[in-house]
Design a protein around this motif. Sequence first.
Motif, PDB file in Angstrom:
ATOM      1  N   GLY A  64       0.801  -1.214   0.000  1.00  0.00           N
ATOM      2  CA  GLY A  64       0.000   0.000   0.000  1.00  0.00           C
ATOM      3  C   GLY A  64       0.833   1.262   0.000  1.00  0.00           C
ATOM      4  N   ARG A  65       2.113   1.135   0.319  1.00  0.00           N
ATOM      5  CA  ARG A  65       3.047   2.267   0.266  1.00  0.00           C
ATOM      6  C   ARG A  65       3.862   2.268  -1.010  1.00  0.00           C
ATOM      7  NH1 ARG A  65       1.548   1.322   5.256  1.00  0.00           N
ATOM      8  NH2 ARG A  65       1.695   2.941   6.862  1.00  0.00           N
ATOM      9  N   GLY A  66       3.459   1.438  -1.977  1.00  0.00           N
ATOM     10  CA  GLY A  66       4.094   1.470  -3.289  1.00  0.00           C
ATOM     11  C   GLY A  66       5.238   0.503  -3.473  1.00  0.00           C
ATOM     12  N   LEU A  67       5.502  -0.370  -2.491  1.00  0.00           N
ATOM     13  CA  LEU A  67       6.594  -1.332  -2.621  1.00  0.00           C
ATOM     14  C   LEU A  67       6.093  -2.598  -3.310  1.00  0.00           C
ATOM     15  CD1 LEU A  67       7.377   0.621  -0.212  1.00  0.00           C
ATOM     16  CD2 LEU A  67       8.848  -1.223   0.574  1.00  0.00           C
ATOM     17  N   ARG A  68       6.996  -3.257  -3.991  1.00  0.00           N
ATOM     18  CA  ARG A  68       6.683  -4.542  -4.622  1.00  0.00           C
ATOM     19  C   ARG A  68       7.102  -5.648  -3.654  1.00  0.00           C
ATOM     20  NH1 ARG A  68       9.827  -4.271 -10.092  1.00  0.00           N
ATOM     21  NH2 ARG A  68      11.276  -3.105  -8.765  1.00  0.00           N
ATOM     22  N   VAL A  69       6.125  -6.428  -3.198  1.00  0.00           N
ATOM     23  CA  VAL A  69       6.352  -7.353  -2.101  1.00  0.00           C
ATOM     24  C   VAL A  69       6.102  -8.791  -2.547  1.00  0.00           C
ATOM     25  CG1 VAL A  69       5.745  -7.942   0.274  1.00  0.00           C
ATOM     26  CG2 VAL A  69       5.595  -5.553  -0.486  1.00  0.00           C
ATOM     27  N   TRP A  70       7.059  -9.655  -2.221  1.00  0.00           N
ATOM     28  CA  TRP A  70       6.926 -11.093  -2.400  1.00  0.00           C
ATOM     29  C   TRP A  70       6.696 -11.685  -1.014  1.00  0.00           C
ATOM     30  CZ3 TRP A  70       9.054  -7.982  -5.788  1.00  0.00           C
ATOM     31  CH2 TRP A  70       8.997  -8.296  -7.154  1.00  0.00           C
ATOM     32  N   ALA A  71       5.508 -12.255  -0.790  1.00  0.00           N
ATOM     33  CA  ALA A  71       5.110 -12.780   0.515  1.00  0.00           C
ATOM     34  C   ALA A  71       5.405 -14.271   0.562  1.00  0.00           C
ATOM     35  CB  ALA A  71       3.629 -12.523   0.771  1.00  0.00           C
ATOM     36  N   VAL A  72       6.451 -14.643   1.299  1.00  0.00           N
ATOM     37  CA  VAL A  72       6.902 -16.031   1.375  1.00  0.00           C
ATOM     38  C   VAL A  72       6.262 -16.690   2.592  1.00  0.00           C
ATOM     39  CG1 VAL A  72       8.894 -17.556   1.567  1.00  0.00           C
ATOM     40  CG2 VAL A  72       9.085 -15.392   0.292  1.00  0.00           C
ATOM     41  N   GLU A  73       5.519 -17.762   2.358  1.00  0.00           N
ATOM     42  CA  GLU A  73       4.791 -18.407   3.444  1.00  0.00           C
ATOM     43  C   GLU A  73       4.604 -19.897   3.119  1.00  0.00           C
ATOM     44  OE1 GLU A  73       2.950 -19.745   6.505  1.00  0.00           O
ATOM     45  OE2 GLU A  73       3.621 -17.658   6.527  1.00  0.00           O
ATOM     46  N   PRO A  74       4.973 -20.810   4.058  1.00  0.00           N
ATOM     47  CA  PRO A  74       4.840 -22.234   3.774  1.00  0.00           C
ATOM     48  C   PRO A  74       3.431 -22.785   3.969  1.00  0.00           C
ATOM     49  CG  PRO A  74       5.845 -21.913   5.908  1.00  0.00           C
ATOM     50  CD  PRO A  74       5.707 -20.549   5.296  1.00  0.00           C
ATOM     51  N   ALA A  75       2.579 -22.091   4.717  1.00  0.00           N
ATOM     52  CA  ALA A  75       1.220 -22.585   4.977  1.00  0.00           C
ATOM     53  C   ALA A  75       0.279 -22.075   3.880  1.00  0.00           C
ATOM     54  CB  ALA A  75       0.747 -22.127   6.351  1.00  0.00           C
ATOM     55  N   ARG A  76      -0.177 -22.974   3.046  1.00  0.00           N
ATOM     56  CA  ARG A  76      -1.009 -22.582   1.908  1.00  0.00           C
ATOM     57  C   ARG A  76      -2.274 -21.850   2.351  1.00  0.00           C
ATOM     58  NH1 ARG A  76      -0.518 -21.344  -3.121  1.00  0.00           N
ATOM     59  NH2 ARG A  76       0.639 -23.236  -3.612  1.00  0.00           N
ATOM     60  N   ALA A  77      -2.877 -22.273   3.453  1.00  0.00           N
ATOM     61  CA  ALA A  77      -4.104 -21.621   3.910  1.00  0.00           C
ATOM     62  C   ALA A  77      -3.871 -20.163   4.270  1.00  0.00           C
ATOM     63  CB  ALA A  77      -4.691 -22.370   5.106  1.00  0.00           C
ATOM     64  N   MET A  78      -2.648 -19.844   4.751  1.00  0.00           N
ATOM     65  CA  MET A  78      -2.332 -18.456   5.061  1.00  0.00           C
ATOM     66  C   MET A  78      -2.273 -17.615   3.779  1.00  0.00           C
ATOM     67  SD  MET A  78      -1.893 -18.381   8.423  1.00  0.00           S
ATOM     68  CE  MET A  78      -0.569 -17.540   9.272  1.00  0.00           C
ATOM     69  N   LEU A  79      -1.670 -18.174   2.732  1.00  0.00           N
ATOM     70  CA  LEU A  79      -1.619 -17.456   1.456  1.00  0.00           C
ATOM     71  C   LEU A  79      -3.018 -17.305   0.861  1.00  0.00           C
ATOM     72  CD1 LEU A  79       1.559 -18.957  -0.258  1.00  0.00           C
ATOM     73  CD2 LEU A  79       1.315 -16.727   0.853  1.00  0.00           C
ATOM     74  N   ASP A  80      -3.887 -18.305   1.060  1.00  0.00           N
ATOM     75  CA  ASP A  80      -5.265 -18.188   0.586  1.00  0.00           C
ATOM     76  C   ASP A  80      -5.968 -17.037   1.298  1.00  0.00           C
ATOM     77  OD1 ASP A  80      -4.847 -20.351  -1.087  1.00  0.00           O
ATOM     78  OD2 ASP A  80      -5.821 -21.798   0.245  1.00  0.00           O
ATOM     79  N   ALA A  81      -5.715 -16.897   2.602  1.00  0.00           N
ATOM     80  CA  ALA A  81      -6.313 -15.788   3.351  1.00  0.00           C
ATOM     81  C   ALA A  81      -5.761 -14.450   2.861  1.00  0.00           C
ATOM     82  CB  ALA A  81      -6.049 -15.959   4.848  1.00  0.00           C
TER      83      ALA A  81
END
Length: 256
Positions: A64-81
């Motif tokens: 939201g501040r204009g940065l390009r973010v790669w969100a690394v997360e091993p729990a698939r349900a968290m990425l779905d959320a």
Amino acid sequence: MSRRGASPDDPRRWVFNRLAEDYAVRPGYPAPLCDRLAALAGGPGARVADLGAGTGHLARALAGRGLRVWAVEPARAMLDALAAAPAPAGPAVEPVHATAEETGLPAGAFDLVVVADALHWLDPDRGAREAARLLAPGGALAVVTPRLADTPFLRALGERIAQANFKARPRPPPVPLFFSVAGLPAPAVEAFEDEVRLGPDALDAVLRSLSYVGPALGPAALEALLADARALATAHGGAAWRREIALAWARDPRSP
């Protein structure tokens, strides 16, 4: 079950697959902290690897501040959320289904690598080496460590949780070791504060999201704890969830 050596493709090994819905209710990060992280990254357009991103509280704030973010997360349900949450005003967050120790992201590609409230879940040696691999020359590594403030309500709540689970007082994460293994200077440390008042349902959800509460207690013990937490909130004039947040950061000494 231990997560050491576990594959993200084995959902049984990632407790937060069972906690994603409640985890999404957790309070986000205060604006001054997010502003500081955005500045460390270099401002809009900078590339950020958020290791252990969860449901994206920090990733979405930085996007939201204009940065390009790669969100690394091993729990698939968290990425779905994360994907189900309202999209940030800035660039879309890129979900990465991987562990923080083995992200699969390109080396030297990120202006900021951040670990927010997740270092205690990482293998500090492997995670630090991966963070160092990801950093671009001159980039910054940041570790965000929240802890609950010592207020009458939170002190009483902590004592009640400890009665239910004696393992509920974890040791502080190894922040100095993490920076040392990453080959960076000793980090600077900055302090931030945040307070959110939780209603009864939100208090229940936040408590269930804690690994040493929700998945650690049986149904009867959990319901008893939640009832006691609500009673404590009433006795103390409300559930004020106050956090003291430490930001440790250091910059890669190589010239960009």
